[in-house]
Design a protein around this motif. Structure first.
Motif, PDB file in Angstrom:
ATOM      1  N   SER A   1       0.832  -1.208   0.000  1.00  0.00           N
ATOM      2  CA  SER A   1       0.000   0.000   0.000  1.00  0.00           C
ATOM      3  C   SER A   1       0.865   1.256   0.000  1.00  0.00           C
ATOM      4  O   SER A   1       0.529   2.241  -0.651  1.00  0.00           O
ATOM      5  CB  SER A   1      -0.979  -0.001   1.180  1.00  0.00           C
TER       6      SER A   1
ATOM      7  N   ALA B   1      -1.818   8.384   6.101  1.00  0.00           N
ATOM      8  CA  ALA B   1      -3.253   8.297   6.397  1.00  0.00           C
ATOM      9  C   ALA B   1      -3.972   7.458   5.340  1.00  0.00           C
ATOM     10  O   ALA B   1      -4.823   6.622   5.684  1.00  0.00           O
ATOM     11  CB  ALA B   1      -3.866   9.692   6.460  1.00  0.00           C
ATOM     12  N   ASP B   2      -3.621   7.646   4.078  1.00  0.00           N
ATOM     13  CA  ASP B   2      -4.231   6.862   3.011  1.00  0.00           C
ATOM     14  C   ASP B   2      -3.843   5.389   3.121  1.00  0.00           C
ATOM     15  O   ASP B   2      -4.667   4.502   2.886  1.00  0.00           O
ATOM     16  CB  ASP B   2      -3.824   7.402   1.636  1.00  0.00           C
TER      17      ASP B   2
ATOM     18  N   GLN C   1      -3.116   3.752   5.869  1.00  0.00           N
ATOM     19  CA  GLN C   1      -3.879   3.177   6.979  1.00  0.00           C
ATOM     20  C   GLN C   1      -5.342   2.967   6.586  1.00  0.00           C
ATOM     21  O   GLN C   1      -5.938   1.945   6.945  1.00  0.00           O
ATOM     22  CB  GLN C   1      -3.780   4.073   8.223  1.00  0.00           C
ATOM     23  N   ASP C   2      -5.917   3.913   5.862  1.00  0.00           N
ATOM     24  CA  ASP C   2      -7.304   3.760   5.391  1.00  0.00           C
ATOM     25  C   ASP C   2      -7.442   2.535   4.480  1.00  0.00           C
ATOM     26  O   ASP C   2      -8.382   1.751   4.606  1.00  0.00           O
ATOM     27  CB  ASP C   2      -7.765   5.007   4.633  1.00  0.00           C
ATOM     28  N   ALA C   3      -6.503   2.406   3.558  1.00  0.00           N
ATOM     29  CA  ALA C   3      -6.558   1.283   2.615  1.00  0.00           C
ATOM     30  C   ALA C   3      -6.438  -0.053   3.339  1.00  0.00           C
ATOM     31  O   ALA C   3      -7.196  -0.992   3.061  1.00  0.00           O
ATOM     32  CB  ALA C   3      -5.446   1.421   1.569  1.00  0.00           C
TER      33      ALA C   3
ATOM     34  N   SER D   1      -7.123  -0.687   6.514  1.00  0.00           N
ATOM     35  CA  SER D   1      -8.325  -0.890   7.341  1.00  0.00           C
ATOM     36  C   SER D   1      -9.497  -1.377   6.502  1.00  0.00           C
ATOM     37  O   SER D   1     -10.182  -2.341   6.873  1.00  0.00           O
ATOM     38  CB  SER D   1      -8.720   0.412   8.048  1.00  0.00           C
ATOM     39  N   GLU D   2      -9.731  -0.724   5.396  1.00  0.00           N
ATOM     40  CA  GLU D   2     -10.829  -1.129   4.512  1.00  0.00           C
ATOM     41  C   GLU D   2     -10.601  -2.534   3.956  1.00  0.00           C
ATOM     42  O   GLU D   2     -11.532  -3.312   3.817  1.00  0.00           O
ATOM     43  CB  GLU D   2     -11.002  -0.132   3.366  1.00  0.00           C
TER      44      GLU D   2
ATOM     45  N   GLU E   1      -8.412  -1.253  -3.142  1.00  0.00           N
ATOM     46  CA  GLU E   1      -8.664  -0.171  -2.181  1.00  0.00           C
ATOM     47  C   GLU E   1      -7.725   1.011  -2.424  1.00  0.00           C
ATOM     48  O   GLU E   1      -8.145   2.159  -2.352  1.00  0.00           O
ATOM     49  CB  GLU E   1      -8.503  -0.674  -0.734  1.00  0.00           C
ATOM     50  N   CYS E   2      -6.476   0.722  -2.698  1.00  0.00           N
ATOM     51  CA  CYS E   2      -5.504   1.794  -2.962  1.00  0.00           C
ATOM     52  C   CYS E   2      -5.917   2.611  -4.185  1.00  0.00           C
ATOM     53  O   CYS E   2      -5.900   3.842  -4.155  1.00  0.00           O
ATOM     54  CB  CYS E   2      -4.107   1.207  -3.158  1.00  0.00           C
TER      55      CYS E   2
ATOM     56  N   ILE F   1      -8.849   4.830  -3.460  1.00  0.00           N
ATOM     57  CA  ILE F   1      -8.446   6.049  -2.742  1.00  0.00           C
ATOM     58  C   ILE F   1      -7.831   7.049  -3.717  1.00  0.00           C
ATOM     59  O   ILE F   1      -8.109   8.244  -3.658  1.00  0.00           O
ATOM     60  CB  ILE F   1      -7.486   5.703  -1.588  1.00  0.00           C
TER      61      ILE F   1
END
Length: 182
Positions: free
Chosen positions: A41, A49-50, A52-54, A56-57, A86-87, A90
């Motif tokens: 990722s 932050a992106d 971690q979001d990727a 987590s999702e 997911e990446c 985003i």
């Protein structure tokens, strides 16, 4: 815990069936793959932050869709495919937002905290080359699975690996004063 008809997954987790995977077993699988998830990722996304979001999702989607997994030995390529999607999702969301300021000073690259000098050069590659190098050499994923993860043909993956190796060799030779690495 005694299980009937159990099979061993990654020599650490025993499960009766991946469709009835316990939360603890799923958490162990995630922990086994956390470095690979982060590394991939971070090679695609710019901000922490992106990343971690990727991740987590990805974990949420993997847990809710574990019943769709056909074989446990396909878990890593399967979850990496979810992560790549997911990446890119985003990235698409960010493209829809028009930025007026110059944020190039905030861009970064993944830095492995090991004494791996090669990662310094890998981080300088374009994303298309960086992803295949990381998946193949650092995460030990087959060309066939990389092609599935990145939605590329196997020939394209092989070509990118070859071109990336040439680029890495050139970068390393330029910075070593022309010494050969073969």
């Amino acid at each position: 815990m005694e299980l009937e008809n159990s099979t061993t997954v990654n020599s650490k987790i025993e499960v009766v069936n991946f469709k009835t995977l316990s939360k603890d077993s799923f958490a162990e699988l995630i922990l086994e793959n956390k470095v690979s998830l982060y590394r991939l990722s971070k090679s695609i996304l710019k901000t922490e932050a992106d990343v971690q979001d990727a991740i987590s999702e990805t974990i949420i989607k993997a847990y809710t869709n574990i019943h769709k997994l056909k074989a446990m030995n396909s878990f890593k390529p399967w979850i990496m495919k979810i992560l790549v999607n997911e990446c890119y999702s985003i990235i698409k969301k960010h493209k829809k937002i028009e930025l007026t300021d110059d944020f190039t000073a905030y861009e970064g690259s993944y830095e492995d905290k090991t004494d791996d000098n090669l990662m310094f050069y890998v981080n300088q590659l374009k994303e298309e080359f960086k992803s295949v190098i990381i998946l193949f050499y650092y995460d030990d994923i087959s060309i066939k699975n990389i092609s599935k993860i990145l939605n590329l043909s196997e020939g394209t993956v092989k070509s990118r690996l070859s071109r990336a190796k040439v680029k890495l060799k050139v970068m390393m030779e330029e910075n070593s004063g022309g010494d050969s690495f073969e």
